[in-house]
Write an enzyme that holds these catalytic residues in place. Sequence first.
Site, PDB file in Angstrom:
ATOM      1  N   GLU A 114       1.511   5.605  -0.358  1.00  0.00           N
ATOM      2  CA  GLU A 114       0.367   4.717  -0.589  1.00  0.00           C
ATOM      3  C   GLU A 114      -0.762   5.333  -1.400  1.00  0.00           C
ATOM      4  O   GLU A 114      -1.596   4.603  -1.924  1.00  0.00           O
ATOM      5  CB  GLU A 114      -0.179   4.185   0.751  1.00  0.00           C
ATOM      6  CG  GLU A 114      -0.979   5.214   1.513  1.00  0.00           C
ATOM      7  CD  GLU A 114      -2.222   4.646   2.184  1.00  0.00           C
ATOM      8  OE1 GLU A 114      -2.420   3.427   2.201  1.00  0.00           O
ATOM      9  OE2 GLU A 114      -2.998   5.459   2.708  1.00  0.00           O
ATOM     10  N   HIS A 163      -3.590   0.935   1.071  1.00  0.00           N
ATOM     11  CA  HIS A 163      -3.801   1.042  -0.383  1.00  0.00           C
ATOM     12  C   HIS A 163      -2.682   0.405  -1.210  1.00  0.00           C
ATOM     13  O   HIS A 163      -2.651   0.580  -2.427  1.00  0.00           O
ATOM     14  CB  HIS A 163      -3.963   2.512  -0.783  1.00  0.00           C
ATOM     15  CG  HIS A 163      -5.269   3.101  -0.340  1.00  0.00           C
ATOM     16  ND1 HIS A 163      -6.479   2.736  -0.904  1.00  0.00           N
ATOM     17  CD2 HIS A 163      -5.561   4.000   0.622  1.00  0.00           C
ATOM     18  CE1 HIS A 163      -7.455   3.406  -0.308  1.00  0.00           C
ATOM     19  NE2 HIS A 163      -6.932   4.179   0.634  1.00  0.00           N
TER      20      HIS A 163
HETATM   21 FE   LIG Z   1      -3.195   7.435   3.007  1.00  0.00          FE
HETATM   22 FE   LIG Z   2      -4.190   4.604   4.388  1.00  0.00          FE
END
Ligand SMILES: [Fe+2]
Ligand SMILES: [Fe+2]
Length: 273
Positions: free
Chosen positions: A39, A68
């Site tokens: 991520e 994210h």
């Molecule tokens: Fe992270």
């Molecule tokens: Fe995260």
Amino acid sequence: MRLLFLGDVVGRLGRHAVCEQLPALRERLAADFVIVNGENAAGGFGVTEQIFQNLHDAGADAVTTGNHIWDQRETLVCIARHDRLLRPLNYPAGTPGAGTGLFRAANGAEVLVMSVLGRIFMDPLDDPFQAVEREIAACPLRQGADAIFIDFHAEATSEKQALGAAFDGRVSAVIGTHTHVPTADARIMPGGTAFMTDAGMCGDYDSVIGMEKGEPVHRFLTRIPSGRFTPAVGPATICGVLIETDDATGLAVSIEPLQEGAPLGGGRTRLEP
Ligand SMILES: [Fe+2]
Ligand SMILES: [Fe+2]
């Protein structure tokens, strides 16, 4: 079977460390299946199609994510092309991509992988407990999958431990991510599920959770942004966990935290005189 999981890959240095070291690591640990949380792989924010491909080429059988996931806009489109790139399961119905995948490991076993987001001190989302419950009902351990791995991406240690406890005995492993610091509590719970509150990140630990220290410190001091968060560029440590499961029960027989490459943030705990 042997499952290798690596925590959040942060920025270019983290990415390069994983891409360079994963092939040999996979071989050395005789991992049948490898999961990497990607991520923060794209400059600390999200993952691109190319980066996903690079992680996959290096030996990641599945890439999990977290809050994210949509930082790189292209992910909204490219995720449909890659069933091994998982977005968190508990986004609203209709969100692109999938949060769960059933994949065949090198030893022939079927592994169900789930990417799930917590809700405490995070953006509101669907109930992660119910979301996992639904997936397990559809594909239970032993009947549907030989192993079930949950990457629980959450801020609060309580929420992570509660999810582990809630599914103890029904999944192979619940491993936490998102806080980017490895916790010292890797263990097999009474029901047989391997658990660790946070696997830690793959990045430079001489940082504030993987980012250059200046801007985070400035924001804590002033509450005013003075620039962007950028990933720290010192030597990366690869953090993760190796889990071995029983082929008959699908439950864990061992869990072993892993730290590879540079020692955490320089690794000193005592200054020599
Ligand atoms: Fe992270
Ligand atoms: Fe995260």
